[in-house]
Design a protein around this motif. Sequence first.
Motif, PDB file in Angstrom:
ATOM      1  N   GLY A   1     -23.682  21.104 114.823  1.00 35.07           N
ATOM      2  CA  GLY A   1     -22.414  20.389 114.768  1.00 35.07           C
ATOM      3  C   GLY A   1     -22.193  19.431 115.916  1.00 35.07           C
ATOM      4  N   ARG A   2     -23.264  18.944 116.537  1.00 42.17           N
ATOM      5  CA  ARG A   2     -23.105  18.005 117.653  1.00 42.17           C
ATOM      6  C   ARG A   2     -24.382  17.218 117.902  1.00 42.17           C
ATOM      7  NH1 ARG A   2     -20.367  21.082 121.585  1.00 42.17           N
ATOM      8  NH2 ARG A   2     -19.566  22.099 119.718  1.00 42.17           N
TER       9      ARG A   2
ATOM     10  N   GLU B   1     -25.690  31.094 132.025  1.00 45.17           N
ATOM     11  CA  GLU B   1     -24.269  30.742 131.963  1.00 45.17           C
ATOM     12  C   GLU B   1     -23.737  30.232 133.295  1.00 45.17           C
ATOM     13  OE1 GLU B   1     -22.033  33.939 130.432  1.00 45.17           O
ATOM     14  OE2 GLU B   1     -23.021  33.955 128.473  1.00 45.17           O
ATOM     15  N   ASP B   2     -24.290  30.742 134.412  1.00 45.05           N
ATOM     16  CA  ASP B   2     -23.766  30.330 135.708  1.00 45.05           C
ATOM     17  C   ASP B   2     -24.139  28.889 136.045  1.00 45.05           C
ATOM     18  OD1 ASP B   2     -26.435  30.743 136.049  1.00 45.05           O
ATOM     19  OD2 ASP B   2     -26.272  31.920 137.886  1.00 45.05           O
ATOM     20  N   ARG B   3     -24.986  28.235 135.220  1.00 43.94           N
ATOM     21  CA  ARG B   3     -25.337  26.839 135.457  1.00 43.94           C
ATOM     22  C   ARG B   3     -24.515  25.898 134.572  1.00 43.94           C
ATOM     23  NH1 ARG B   3     -30.354  26.298 137.764  1.00 43.94           N
ATOM     24  NH2 ARG B   3     -29.742  24.125 138.027  1.00 43.94           N
ATOM     25  N   SER B   4     -23.577  26.433 133.838  1.00 43.37           N
ATOM     26  CA  SER B   4     -22.721  25.620 132.977  1.00 43.37           C
ATOM     27  C   SER B   4     -21.756  24.820 133.858  1.00 43.37           C
ATOM     28  CB  SER B   4     -21.965  26.523 131.997  1.00 43.37           C
ATOM     29  OG  SER B   4     -22.881  27.116 131.098  1.00 43.37           O
TER      30      SER B   4
ATOM     31  N   GLU C   1     -21.925  22.518 125.073  1.00 41.42           N
ATOM     32  CA  GLU C   1     -20.922  23.570 124.931  1.00 41.42           C
ATOM     33  C   GLU C   1     -19.499  23.012 124.919  1.00 41.42           C
ATOM     34  OE1 GLU C   1     -21.817  25.922 128.336  1.00 41.42           O
ATOM     35  OE2 GLU C   1     -23.439  27.020 127.372  1.00 41.42           O
ATOM     36  N   GLN C   2     -19.371  21.692 125.058  1.00 39.29           N
ATOM     37  CA  GLN C   2     -18.043  21.090 125.129  1.00 39.29           C
ATOM     38  C   GLN C   2     -17.392  21.037 123.746  1.00 39.29           C
ATOM     39  OE1 GLN C   2     -16.727  20.633 128.055  1.00 39.29           O
ATOM     40  NE2 GLN C   2     -18.703  21.270 128.922  1.00 39.29           N
ATOM     41  N   PRO C   3     -16.072  21.200 123.681  1.00 40.09           N
ATOM     42  CA  PRO C   3     -15.384  21.222 122.388  1.00 40.09           C
ATOM     43  C   PRO C   3     -15.142  19.848 121.773  1.00 40.09           C
ATOM     44  CG  PRO C   3     -13.809  21.555 124.154  1.00 40.09           C
ATOM     45  CD  PRO C   3     -15.159  21.533 124.802  1.00 40.09           C
ATOM     46  N   SER C   4     -15.336  18.782 122.555  1.00 40.87           N
ATOM     47  CA  SER C   4     -15.077  17.435 122.050  1.00 40.87           C
ATOM     48  C   SER C   4     -15.904  16.427 122.831  1.00 40.87           C
ATOM     49  CB  SER C   4     -13.588  17.080 122.178  1.00 40.87           C
ATOM     50  OG  SER C   4     -13.224  16.952 123.548  1.00 40.87           O
ATOM     51  N   MET C   5     -16.031  15.214 122.299  1.00 39.65           N
ATOM     52  CA  MET C   5     -16.741  14.154 122.997  1.00 39.65           C
ATOM     53  C   MET C   5     -16.000  13.757 124.268  1.00 39.65           C
ATOM     54  SD  MET C   5     -19.658  13.337 121.735  1.00 39.65           S
ATOM     55  CE  MET C   5     -19.840  11.844 122.717  1.00 39.65           C
ATOM     56  N   PHE C   6     -14.682  13.850 124.252  1.00 43.40           N
ATOM     57  CA  PHE C   6     -13.905  13.548 125.458  1.00 43.40           C
ATOM     58  C   PHE C   6     -14.294  14.500 126.583  1.00 43.40           C
ATOM     59  CE2 PHE C   6     -10.234  14.252 128.213  1.00 43.40           C
ATOM     60  CZ  PHE C   6      -9.938  12.955 128.600  1.00 43.40           C
TER      61      PHE C   6
ATOM     62  N   GLU D   1     -18.417  18.184 116.245  1.00 43.23           N
ATOM     63  CA  GLU D   1     -17.589  18.676 115.145  1.00 43.23           C
ATOM     64  C   GLU D   1     -16.336  19.378 115.674  1.00 43.23           C
ATOM     65  OE1 GLU D   1     -18.933  20.800 110.983  1.00 43.23           O
ATOM     66  OE2 GLU D   1     -19.551  21.713 112.868  1.00 43.23           O
ATOM     67  N   PRO D   2     -15.138  19.124 115.134  1.00 50.35           N
ATOM     68  CA  PRO D   2     -14.843  18.387 113.904  1.00 50.35           C
ATOM     69  C   PRO D   2     -14.409  16.950 114.149  1.00 50.35           C
ATOM     70  CG  PRO D   2     -12.925  19.630 114.543  1.00 50.35           C
ATOM     71  CD  PRO D   2     -13.961  19.888 115.605  1.00 50.35           C
ATOM     72  N   GLY D   3     -14.594  16.433 115.351  1.00 52.41           N
ATOM     73  CA  GLY D   3     -14.129  15.097 115.676  1.00 52.41           C
ATOM     74  C   GLY D   3     -15.019  14.002 115.104  1.00 52.41           C
ATOM     75  N   PRO D   4     -14.560  12.747 115.183  1.00 54.98           N
ATOM     76  CA  PRO D   4     -15.333  11.609 114.676  1.00 54.98           C
ATOM     77  C   PRO D   4     -16.360  11.157 115.718  1.00 54.98           C
ATOM     78  CG  PRO D   4     -13.273  10.837 115.594  1.00 54.98           C
ATOM     79  CD  PRO D   4     -13.241  12.340 115.704  1.00 54.98           C
ATOM     80  N   PRO D   5     -17.267  10.255 115.345  1.00 57.92           N
ATOM     81  CA  PRO D   5     -18.158   9.657 116.341  1.00 57.92           C
ATOM     82  C   PRO D   5     -17.338   8.888 117.382  1.00 57.92           C
ATOM     83  CG  PRO D   5     -18.967   9.229 114.120  1.00 57.92           C
ATOM     84  CD  PRO D   5     -17.577   9.796 113.977  1.00 57.92           C
ATOM     85  N   ARG D   6     -17.746   9.004 118.653  1.00 57.66           N
ATOM     86  CA  ARG D   6     -17.024   8.335 119.733  1.00 57.66           C
ATOM     87  C   ARG D   6     -18.020   7.758 120.728  1.00 57.66           C
ATOM     88  NH1 ARG D   6     -12.267  12.521 121.487  1.00 57.66           N
ATOM     89  NH2 ARG D   6     -11.439  10.678 122.558  1.00 57.66           N
ATOM     90  N   LEU D   7     -17.570   6.735 121.444  1.00 59.28           N
ATOM     91  CA  LEU D   7     -18.438   6.006 122.365  1.00 59.28           C
ATOM     92  C   LEU D   7     -17.680   5.767 123.664  1.00 59.28           C
ATOM     93  CD1 LEU D   7     -21.272   4.529 122.391  1.00 59.28           C
ATOM     94  CD2 LEU D   7     -20.005   2.456 121.761  1.00 59.28           C
ATOM     95  N   PHE D   8     -18.329   6.056 124.809  1.00 64.44           N
ATOM     96  CA  PHE D   8     -17.681   5.956 126.117  1.00 64.44           C
ATOM     97  C   PHE D   8     -18.546   5.162 127.093  1.00 64.44           C
ATOM     98  CE2 PHE D   8     -16.231   9.864 124.163  1.00 64.44           C
ATOM     99  CZ  PHE D   8     -14.866   9.860 124.382  1.00 64.44           C
ATOM    100  N   LEU D   9     -17.880   4.412 127.965  1.00 66.71           N
ATOM    101  CA  LEU D   9     -18.516   3.743 129.095  1.00 66.71           C
ATOM    102  C   LEU D   9     -18.085   4.476 130.355  1.00 66.71           C
ATOM    103  CD1 LEU D   9     -20.117   1.354 130.334  1.00 66.71           C
ATOM    104  CD2 LEU D   9     -17.949   0.072 130.357  1.00 66.71           C
ATOM    105  N   ILE D  10     -19.061   5.032 131.096  1.00 64.79           N
ATOM    106  CA  ILE D  10     -18.770   5.878 132.252  1.00 64.79           C
ATOM    107  C   ILE D  10     -19.160   5.142 133.524  1.00 64.79           C
ATOM    108  CG2 ILE D  10     -19.197   8.118 133.339  1.00 64.79           C
ATOM    109  CD1 ILE D  10     -19.943   9.187 130.569  1.00 64.79           C
ATOM    110  N   TYR D  11     -18.192   4.987 134.427  1.00 65.84           N
ATOM    111  CA  TYR D  11     -18.382   4.243 135.667  1.00 65.84           C
ATOM    112  C   TYR D  11     -18.927   5.143 136.778  1.00 65.84           C
ATOM    113  CZ  TYR D  11     -15.497   0.768 133.290  1.00 65.84           C
ATOM    114  OH  TYR D  11     -15.008  -0.140 132.394  1.00 65.84           O
TER     115      TYR D  11
END
Length: 245
Positions: free
Chosen positions: A41-42, A70-73, A78-83, A124-134
């Motif tokens: 789903g990702r 897990e201690d390296r997370s 594992e993130q719930p969203s693209m944000f 999932e369940p969000g839409p495709p997303r695109l980010f520019l990271i500074y």
Amino acid sequence: MTYCVGLRLNRGLLFMSDTRTNAGVDNISTFRKMQTWQGEGRFLTLLSSGNLATTQAVVSHLEERTKAAEDRSPSILEQPSMFQAALTVGECLRETIARQKGEGQKAASTTPFNATLILGGQIEPGPPRLFLIYPEGNFIEASDDTPFFQIGETKYGRPILVRAYDPDMSFEAAIKLLLVSFDSTIKANLSVGLPLDLLTYEADSYAPGEERRIEADDPYFAQVSEGWGEALKNALESLPDFVLD
């Protein structure tokens, strides 16, 4: 220098990056600047521009987190969203730059450790997303007003994207558009060069689509390059001549 583009379409996302890291008469090397991660789903793709040591470190840290205990997370898988994934990548980039600036007597004042990233994909369940990271770790998201992001040597390839982009265009047409953009950049700047890495992502597929490396001898790229040059000459000749007094 480098040139990378992330393009948002109604059909999904399209990514393209060059592979040149050094440029000169006798100093040319290549390195892959596109990284992908996939889980249930990702699917995520990262493009990088800037200091190679910084971008390699960021990718290595993110990759380790997807495989470690897990201690390296946190892991971007594992993130719930693209944000949230963009937040994680931004934090990793900021921490990496800060750590490298602290190394060496003159690092902070004389050596550029900055890097800029494009992150795109779908969780999932969000839409495709695109980010520019500074470099500071903050980011902006693509929208209808800003449907694509460029990093690296952006100015030569931008005009064709601005004029010809259409969110409804097919992947085939969008790839042709990006190849023209890259061809214009390669011809204008020695620090950008073939081979190019290409990746398409179909919305809701959670898997890579077309994934290809376009080499210097690629016949389709040669056809696009030659055809675009000839089309520009014909367009110029079709315009009325300037009238001198």
